[in-house]
Design a protein around this motif. Structure first.
Motif, mmCIF file in Angstrom:
data_model
loop_
_atom_site.group_PDB
_atom_site.id
_atom_site.type_symbol
_atom_site.label_atom_id
_atom_site.label_comp_id
_atom_site.label_asym_id
_atom_site.label_seq_id
_atom_site.Cartn_x
_atom_site.Cartn_y
_atom_site.Cartn_z
ATOM 1 N N MET A 152 -3.590 59.602 -32.000
ATOM 2 C CA MET A 152 -2.574 60.036 -32.970
ATOM 3 C C MET A 152 -2.133 61.482 -32.736
ATOM 4 N N HIS A 153 -2.908 62.223 -31.960
ATOM 5 C CA HIS A 153 -2.606 63.637 -31.752
ATOM 6 C C HIS A 153 -2.189 63.951 -30.320
ATOM 7 N N VAL A 154 -1.907 62.929 -29.531
ATOM 8 C CA VAL A 154 -1.500 63.110 -28.144
ATOM 9 C C VAL A 154 0.017 63.298 -28.100
ATOM 10 N N SER A 155 0.446 64.383 -27.471
ATOM 11 C CA SER A 155 1.889 64.642 -27.353
ATOM 12 C C SER A 155 2.509 63.682 -26.341
ATOM 13 N N GLU A 156 3.826 63.604 -26.348
ATOM 14 C CA GLU A 156 4.532 62.743 -25.384
ATOM 15 C C GLU A 156 4.237 63.190 -23.954
ATOM 16 N N GLU A 157 4.184 64.503 -23.732
ATOM 17 C CA GLU A 157 3.900 65.026 -22.398
ATOM 18 C C GLU A 157 2.478 64.670 -21.965
ATOM 19 N N GLU A 158 1.516 64.808 -22.878
ATOM 20 C CA GLU A 158 0.137 64.447 -22.569
ATOM 21 C C GLU A 158 0.012 62.951 -22.293
ATOM 22 N N LEU A 159 0.724 62.150 -23.054
ATOM 23 C CA LEU A 159 0.671 60.706 -22.858
ATOM 24 C C LEU A 159 1.271 60.312 -21.516
ATOM 25 N N ALA A 160 2.383 60.931 -21.144
ATOM 26 C CA ALA A 160 3.002 60.627 -19.850
ATOM 27 C C ALA A 160 2.051 60.975 -18.704
ATOM 28 N N ALA A 161 1.396 62.124 -18.784
ATOM 29 C CA ALA A 161 0.438 62.524 -17.748
ATOM 30 C C ALA A 161 -0.768 61.588 -17.749
ATOM 31 N N ASN A 162 -1.229 61.204 -18.922
ATOM 32 C CA ASN A 162 -2.364 60.306 -19.030
ATOM 33 C C ASN A 162 -2.037 58.935 -18.444
ATOM 34 N N ALA A 163 -0.824 58.438 -18.670
ATOM 35 C CA ALA A 163 -0.421 57.132 -18.133
ATOM 36 C C ALA A 163 -0.423 57.157 -16.604
ATOM 37 N N LYS A 164 -0.002 58.263 -16.029
ATOM 38 C CA LYS A 164 -0.039 58.389 -14.560
ATOM 39 C C LYS A 164 -1.491 58.455 -14.065
ATOM 40 N N ALA A 165 -2.348 59.155 -14.805
ATOM 41 C CA ALA A 165 -3.765 59.216 -14.455
ATOM 42 C C ALA A 165 -4.398 57.824 -14.560
ATOM 43 N N TYR A 166 -3.945 57.057 -15.528
ATOM 44 C CA TYR A 166 -4.452 55.689 -15.698
ATOM 45 C C TYR A 166 -4.103 54.834 -14.482
ATOM 46 N N VAL A 167 -2.875 54.929 -14.011
ATOM 47 C CA VAL A 167 -2.480 54.179 -12.814
ATOM 48 C C VAL A 167 -3.350 54.590 -11.636
ATOM 49 N N GLU A 168 -3.613 55.884 -11.492
ATOM 50 C CA GLU A 168 -4.495 56.346 -10.412
ATOM 51 C C GLU A 168 -5.887 55.732 -10.553
ATOM 52 N N TYR A 169 -6.401 55.695 -11.771
ATOM 53 C CA TYR A 169 -7.705 55.075 -12.043
ATOM 54 C C TYR A 169 -7.693 53.603 -11.617
ATOM 55 N N VAL A 170 -6.657 52.899 -11.982
ATOM 56 C CA VAL A 170 -6.565 51.470 -11.675
ATOM 57 C C VAL A 170 -6.500 51.228 -10.169
ATOM 58 N N LEU A 171 -5.831 52.112 -9.446
ATOM 59 C CA LEU A 171 -5.612 51.902 -8.021
ATOM 60 C C LEU A 171 -6.659 52.533 -7.098
ATOM 61 N N GLN A 172 -7.418 53.499 -7.592
ATOM 62 C CA GLN A 172 -8.396 54.180 -6.728
ATOM 63 C C GLN A 172 -9.415 53.204 -6.188
ATOM 64 N N SER A 173 -9.888 53.485 -4.963
ATOM 65 C CA SER A 173 -10.867 52.602 -4.364
ATOM 66 C C SER A 173 -12.270 53.206 -4.333
ATOM 67 N N SER A 174 -12.425 54.439 -4.765
ATOM 68 C CA SER A 174 -13.743 55.074 -4.646
ATOM 69 C C SER A 174 -14.279 55.554 -5.991
ATOM 70 N N ILE A 175 -14.117 54.742 -7.029
ATOM 71 C CA ILE A 175 -14.533 55.186 -8.351
ATOM 72 C C ILE A 175 -15.668 54.355 -8.931
ATOM 73 N N ILE A 176 -16.338 53.618 -8.099
ATOM 74 C CA ILE A 176 -17.396 52.730 -8.587
ATOM 75 C C ILE A 176 -18.679 53.499 -8.812
ATOM 76 N N LYS A 177 -19.349 53.180 -9.929
ATOM 77 C CA LYS A 177 -20.675 53.757 -10.200
ATOM 78 C C LYS A 177 -21.660 53.247 -9.166
ATOM 79 N N ALA A 178 -22.577 54.108 -8.770
ATOM 80 C CA ALA A 178 -23.620 53.680 -7.826
ATOM 81 C C ALA A 178 -24.669 52.871 -8.536
#
Length: 178
Positions: A152-178
């Motif tokens: 509820m307190h995330v600005s539009e700019e923060e949300l736009a940046a977060n959405a791009k970070a989310y796509v990176e999270y979804v597509l990254q290949s080296s983010i698995i826990k050991a």
């Protein structure tokens, strides 16, 4: 890597965060976006279709708002029906072995609320333990959480940046826990 994002939100059109995440994901051909509420407004899940979707992808992301320390009801129903004994676990239940499973969660509460000394008394890692154990049971590798707190307190700019970070999270290949 073929990635499936299963979105469960009972009011996706009214959700600023989950709708923005979904719209950002849909810009990428290599991501299959599957919205459960839109696919099953009557709650009748096509188990064979859902299982075929899971089999066709290497990484599965479950995206949802955190409701009462859990996922929305349709995602729980989906788990109960789709992740069947003899298919996802138990004898012969190896169809998801070796795949990756991640969670993308939005919360109303601020990050500080999800701490042993915070309002909710537990971390998000602790509160999502049942889903982590589900990953263990079905033979998937559990990815680190992707969480946006205090929506509820995330600005539009923060949300736009977060959405791009989310796509990176979804597509990254080296983010698995050991």
């Amino acid at each position: 890597m073929k990635t499936l994002v299963i979105i469960t939100h009972p009011n996706i059109e009214q959700s600023r965060v989950n709708r923005t995440w979904m719209e950002e994901l849909q810009k990428h051909e290599e991501i299959t976006v599957h919205a459960l509420q839109q696919a099953y407004p009557d709650g009748k899940i096509d188990v064979a279709y859902e299982q075929s979707l899971l089999e066709a992808h290497d990484r599965i992301i479950l995206q949802f708002p955190f409701y009462w320390y859990s996922s929305p009801a349709l995602l729980k129903q989906w788990q109960d029906e789709v992740l069947a004994y003899g298919w996802a676990y138990g004898p012969g239940g190896d169809k998801l072995h070796g795949k990756e499973l991640g969670l993308a969660i939005s919360t109303f509460g601020p990050k500080e609320a999800y701490h042993p000394t915070g309002y909710n008394h537990f971390t998000m890692e602790t509160l999502t333990t049942p889903l982590q154990q589900t990953s263990n049971l079905i033979g998937t590798r559990f990815m680190p959480l992707f969480v946006l707190n205090g929506v509820m307190h995330v600005s539009e700019e923060e949300l736009a940046a977060n959405a791009k970070a989310y796509v990176e999270y979804v597509l990254q290949s080296s983010i698995i826990k050991a």
